[in-house]
Design an enzyme around this catalytic site. Structure first.
Site: not given
Ligand SMILES: *Cc1c(COP(=O)(O)O)cnc(C)c1O
Length: 404
Positions: A94, A116, A383
């Site tokens: 991310k 969010e 990930s």
């Protein structure tokens, strides 16, 4: 550069029939500013240099590709390789888009970022980027998730972010998105909304894909170092679809590479038991974009579930919907049980504790490997790392072969 990436989406942000921008009139202007700024920045050598700098000297890129020899031997089929996004600073992919989104916010003269978060991963990554670049950070999170993901809430607070609980409806990710949008509207002059995946109104699905494509471009080069050819198969889990789009981007024009997006089958096929949007969903508009979504009897976003709290979203990025529709990608499925098995297998055979989200990609790759001959290859996007999940897993699923 890739042909496909250069020409998709179109000017209005459509990937085939999916995508677009469905936003309230007062957000038209701020979103136009974001589109313009991105068009200017993406070819600006200074922006590209800055991003390269932070990726190399702060995030720890390039992340390596590891050959999972023991897992490969265990499965007895195709060779399994792992792209190690778990080794990024903050432990997941991310930060690839968060660092870039915050540079964009600075370029637009904003002083604050709003977002969010579901499991707290996007919140932690954005709070990290905001701290690094000296911006304020406001994170919206469902009350239920605040309870469940306590360590990430503490991390965000330590990093200086303000946490705003979403208290309506199911009090999870969908409500956090509603709450963040509502808060953003009156603050659009000084703040920017940093979406956490390849979802939301144009230009976010394109922008986040472009920022994540570093995974795919690195992978292509690195895989040649291992095998002197392209991978036969690329596998990634899909929540919104950003880590998957990131790795797919490197191979999208190479038609001989099979691309698999893995969806969570949770604990069953009924509505509310899974989050397999591309498998069971239908076309619809939610959170500002047209895509495939899971609907209840009233046509509202359906309740969703997965053991991986970063992948339980009732829609999916428009590009993932498009790529599946045109047959460029295929959907793989992995349920809770298979994901937990993969979580422990990767830990005990390779010494890597994967995030439960990523464990879905591993679980599917293990099934796929068993059906393929030994000279075939599978590249899995790992990930994120699983530190955030260890307490939950050991409390609910006994450690196999535990020695005390
Ligand atoms: C957030 C998250 C995901 C799901 O998001 P995508 O946008 O689908 O990539 C997957 N894995 C990890 C480790 C995450 O933190």
């Amino acid at each position: 550069m890739s042909n496909y990436l250069e020409t998709t989406p179109n000017e209005e942000g459509y990937f085939g029939k999916f995508g677009g921008s469905f936003i309230p009139p007062m957000l038209e202007e701020p979103f136009k500013d974001i589109r313009t700024a991105y068009e200017e920045l993406k070819n600006d050598p200074k922006f590209i240099e800055e991003l390269k700098y932070v990726r190399k000297y702060y995030q720890g890129r390039p992340t390596p590709i590891s050959f999972a020899k023991n897992l490969t031997d265990h499965c007895g089929g195709a060779k399994i390789y792992l792209k190690r996004e778990d080794l990024n600073h903050t432990g997941a992919h991310k930060l690839n888009h968060c660092m870039a989104e915050v540079i964009l916010a600075k370029y637009l003269g904003k002083t604050k970022v709003i977002a969010e978060t579901g499991a707290g991963q996007h919140g932690v990554a954005l709070a990290t980027a905001a701290a690094y670049f000296g911006l304020e950070c406001e994170i919206h999170m469902g009350e239920v998730d605040i309870e469940k993901e306590h360590p990430n809430v503490v991390r965000m607070k330590i990093l200086g972010a303000k946490i705003i609980p979403a208290t309506h409806g199911l009090k999870t990710l969908k409500e956090a998105v509603d709450s963040a949008f509502e808060s953003y509207i009156p603050q659009a002059d000084t703040a920017i909304y940093c979406i956490g995946s390849v979802v939301g109104p144009h230009p976010f699905p394109m922008m986040v894909r472009d920022f994540q494509s570093v995974i795919g471009f690195e992978s292509k080069e690195q895989f040649f170092e291992h095998e002197d050819k392209l991978p036969d198969n690329v596998v990634a889990c899909i929540g919104g679809g950003s880590n998957a789009m990131g790795i797919f981007a490197g191979f999208i024009d190479d038609k001989e590479v099979n691309l698999y997006g893995v969806e969570p089958m949770g604990r069953g096929e009924n509505i509310g038991e899974h989050s397999a949007t591309l498998t069971y969903g239908e076309e619809g508009v939610m959170h500002g974009f047209n895509s495939i979504m899971l609907k209840d009897e009233k046509g509202e976003p359906a309740p969703v579930y997965s053991i991986g709290s970063g992948i339980d979203y009732p829609s999916v990025g428009p590009e993932q919907a498009h790529l599946k529709e045109i047959g460029r990608t295929q959907v793989g499925l992995c349920n809770d049980e298979e994901a937990v098995d993969a979580f422990y297998k990767l830990s005990q055979l390779e010494g890597i504790i994967p995030a439960l989200e990523s464990a879905h990609a591993i679980g599917y790759a293990m099934k796929l490997a068993k059906t393929l001959p030994k000279d075939k290859t599978i590249l899995v996007n790992l990930s994120g790392r699983g530190d955030k999940d260890i307490d939950f897993v050991v409390d609910n699923y006994p450690i196999p072969n535990a020695k005390f």
